[in-house]
Design a protein around this motif. Structure first.
Motif, PDB file in Angstrom:
ATOM      1  N   LEU A  92      51.879  75.887  52.331  1.00 51.54           N
ATOM      2  CA  LEU A  92      50.575  75.975  51.694  1.00 51.54           C
ATOM      3  C   LEU A  92      50.696  77.012  50.583  1.00 51.54           C
ATOM      4  O   LEU A  92      51.009  78.174  50.847  1.00 51.54           O
ATOM      5  N   PHE A  93      50.506  76.586  49.339  1.00 50.87           N
ATOM      6  CA  PHE A  93      50.566  77.493  48.197  1.00 50.87           C
ATOM      7  C   PHE A  93      49.163  77.818  47.713  1.00 50.87           C
ATOM      8  O   PHE A  93      48.293  76.938  47.657  1.00 50.87           O
ATOM      9  N   THR A  94      48.948  79.049  47.343  1.00 46.39           N
ATOM     10  CA  THR A  94      47.702  79.408  46.677  1.00 46.39           C
ATOM     11  C   THR A  94      47.956  80.587  45.758  1.00 46.39           C
ATOM     12  O   THR A  94      48.721  81.489  46.093  1.00 46.39           O
ATOM     13  N   TRP A 147      54.611  75.111  36.772  1.00 39.30           N
ATOM     14  CA  TRP A 147      55.535  75.600  37.802  1.00 39.30           C
ATOM     15  C   TRP A 147      55.122  75.110  39.187  1.00 39.30           C
ATOM     16  O   TRP A 147      55.954  74.619  39.953  1.00 39.30           O
ATOM     17  N   LEU A 148      53.832  75.225  39.516  1.00 35.89           N
ATOM     18  CA  LEU A 148      53.388  74.830  40.847  1.00 35.89           C
ATOM     19  C   LEU A 148      53.605  73.338  41.076  1.00 35.89           C
ATOM     20  O   LEU A 148      54.014  72.916  42.158  1.00 35.89           O
ATOM     21  N   PHE A 189      51.548  83.080  48.658  1.00 33.02           N
ATOM     22  CA  PHE A 189      50.838  83.437  47.439  1.00 33.02           C
ATOM     23  C   PHE A 189      51.769  83.232  46.253  1.00 33.02           C
ATOM     24  O   PHE A 189      52.970  83.525  46.338  1.00 33.02           O
ATOM     25  N   GLN A 190      51.226  82.749  45.136  1.00 34.02           N
ATOM     26  CA  GLN A 190      51.996  82.661  43.903  1.00 34.02           C
ATOM     27  C   GLN A 190      51.370  83.562  42.849  1.00 34.02           C
ATOM     28  O   GLN A 190      50.186  83.878  42.883  1.00 34.02           O
ATOM     29  N   GLN A 238      61.551  82.064  39.811  1.00 29.38           N
ATOM     30  CA  GLN A 238      61.132  82.147  38.405  1.00 29.38           C
ATOM     31  C   GLN A 238      59.670  82.546  38.215  1.00 29.38           C
ATOM     32  O   GLN A 238      59.317  83.143  37.206  1.00 29.38           O
ATOM     33  N   VAL A 239      58.811  82.212  39.147  1.00 30.90           N
ATOM     34  CA  VAL A 239      57.467  82.779  39.254  1.00 30.90           C
ATOM     35  C   VAL A 239      57.424  83.492  40.600  1.00 30.90           C
ATOM     36  O   VAL A 239      57.894  82.962  41.607  1.00 30.90           O
ATOM     37  N   ALA A 240      56.891  84.699  40.613  1.00 36.26           N
ATOM     38  CA  ALA A 240      56.916  85.501  41.838  1.00 36.26           C
ATOM     39  C   ALA A 240      56.088  84.848  42.943  1.00 36.26           C
ATOM     40  O   ALA A 240      55.016  84.289  42.700  1.00 36.26           O
TER      41      ALA A 240
END
Length: 455
Positions: free
Chosen positions: A170-172, A311-312, A337-338, A380-382
């Motif tokens: 689960l990304f947010t 990116w996502l 978390f992104q 590449q994205v934290a």
């Protein structure tokens, strides 16, 4: 962009070898851009996608990536498609995007037969957070990997046994921090004090609640800010316009309007431009091109939060790909978390657009894969693991039910401090970002997570 065929319930676009041309996807991403027709049900997405390893594999090999989205007319999902199709091509997969037309019932019905279309993984933006459980169980029963974005139901975690290890992540974005930072950028643009209005998102969308909480935290940090009113703009420019028109009639001392998303922000800007008002400043979330153009040209838009949609859209594909290839994840890695970025200078917006309009996304999707790079992967994205207790209790404002307990494996990892240790490990695996030059040109020179990159 590949052609779309019509049926009756959903729209679907596909890319195999060669993917979707980036410039075509991003061209004209203004209000109403990419108005794709309603179209095919999932069955019509099941045609063989070609052969070979570079551009996809036959559907029977379960190498189809399905991006299930609420609409294909929202500019944000063109970003998803740009990243997702490019990532799929890099990994030898075939990418398809399908709209469920804002109906969770339609989405569940579409996904119920996903395996018959050769789908091996699903990346989705669920419009109904509470439908994720049913969706996840259905996909797990078909041995299909799942990544969700933005949806979060309090005290429901991907580690639950009902998902059979198939609910990968689960990304947010860190919605509270991101909206707080964007709001503060607008406050700074009006001198740190003034009268502000807030355009809310859909009341049933927990993302709306999180972003509004971030706005509230920003207000609390600026004693000179007075909130005159809050209204729901329904997350689109058309419905936002009458709200802003009513505000303009009611108040004669407005200094800023801050919006849940950029679509509503642009609706507000259209009203201000018609009125010849150059005083009121505007900020919103989502890095759509028209919003960036307005920031560059001024005078109204002064801040835009990028949640790295490209990116996502691609990293979800990579994450599922790794799981399909046996890469293990600790239970605390299943909620992530992104990072995001507040673009608050014209120069940063110009550079962001320049990078976006290059021939490719600039992201190295293979380098992100832990399957392909076990020791040297680069997100590449934290990213950072989510500690579910404060996330549910503080961000979602949902007290823990008296009879609730986490799955044993997740609780064991939480007790062992894995959120902190894996978070520290993740910090060592974020090295390059194609938007580094744009990040440097923001007022802080850093992302919301405080990351700076060498350009």
């Amino acid at each position: 962009m590949t052609s779309l065929r019509k049926s009756g319930q959903a729209s679907c676009s596909a890319s195999g070898s060669g993917g979707v041309p980036r410039r075509s996807l991003l061209k004209g991403m203004g209000l109403g851009a990419l108005s794709l027709p309603a179209g095919v049900a999932l069955a019509s997405c099941s045609d063989p996608a070609g052969s070979g390893t570079a551009g996809g594999a036959p559907a029977g090999d379960a190498k189809v990536v399905l991006a299930s989205v609420p609409t294909t007319t929202n500019e944000y999902f063109t970003l998803w498609q740009a990243g997702g199709s490019e990532a799929a091509e890099a990994l030898g997969l075939t990418y398809r995007m399908q709209s469920y037309n804002g109906s969770s019932a339609t989405q569940i019905e579409q996904l119920r037969s996903a395996s018959t279309a050769g789908v091996g993984q699903v990346v989705t933006f669920p419009i109904n957070n509470d439908a994720v459980r049913q969706m996840g169980q259905s996909l797990s029963g078909q041995d299909i990997k799942l990544v969700t974005a933005f949806a979060a139901t309090a005290w429901m975690v991907p580690a639950e046994t009902i998902y059979g290890n198939d609910y990968v992540t689960l990304f947010t974005p860190r919605e509270v921090l991101g909206q707080k930072a964007m709001s503060e950028a607008v406050f700074e643009a009006i001198g740190g004090s003034g009268n502000v209005l807030y355009l809310q998102g859909a009341p049933t969308n927990r993302t709306s609640l999180l972003r509004e909480s971030g706005f509230d935290q920003a207000v609390a940090a600026y004693p000179g800010i007075k909130v005159l009113d809050r209204q729901n703009g329904n997350e689109n420019g058309q419905d936002t316009r009458p709200v802003v028109q009513a505000w303009m009639s009611k108040y004669d001392n407005i200094d800023a309007i801050i919006s849940h998303n950029s679509s509503s922000a642009l609706g507000a800007v259209s009203v201000l431009e018609e009125a010849g008002n150059t005083h009121i400043k505007v900020g919103g979330t989502d890095e759509i091109a028209v919003m960036l153009d307005k920031l560059i040209s001024g005078p109204n838009v002064v801040a835009c939060q990028s949640i790295f949609g490209i990116w996502l859209g691609g990293y979800g594909v990579v994450r599922n790909y790794d799981a399909m290839n046996g890469v293990p994840h600790d239970p605390v890695e299943e909620m992530i978390f992104q990072d995001s970025l507040v673009i608050d200078t014209p120069d940063a917006a110009k550079e962001y657009k320049r990078i976006t309009n290059q021939g490719s996304t600039g992201f190295d999707w293979k380098a992100m894969s832990r399957h392909l790079n076990p020791d040297a992967w680069d997100s590449q994205v934290a990213i950072a693991p989510i500690d579910p207790v404060p996330f549910f209790e503080q961000d979602l404002k949902a007290p823990k039910p008296a009879d609730y307990s986490f799955p044993d494996a997740l609780q064991k990892s939480l007790d062992a401090g894995k959120v902190q240790s894996i978070g520290a490990e993740y910090q060592q695996h974020v090295r390059k970002n194609p938007y580094a030059a744009a990040i440097k040109l923001t007022s802080t020179g850093k992302t919301v997570f405080g990351i700076s990159y060498d350009a």
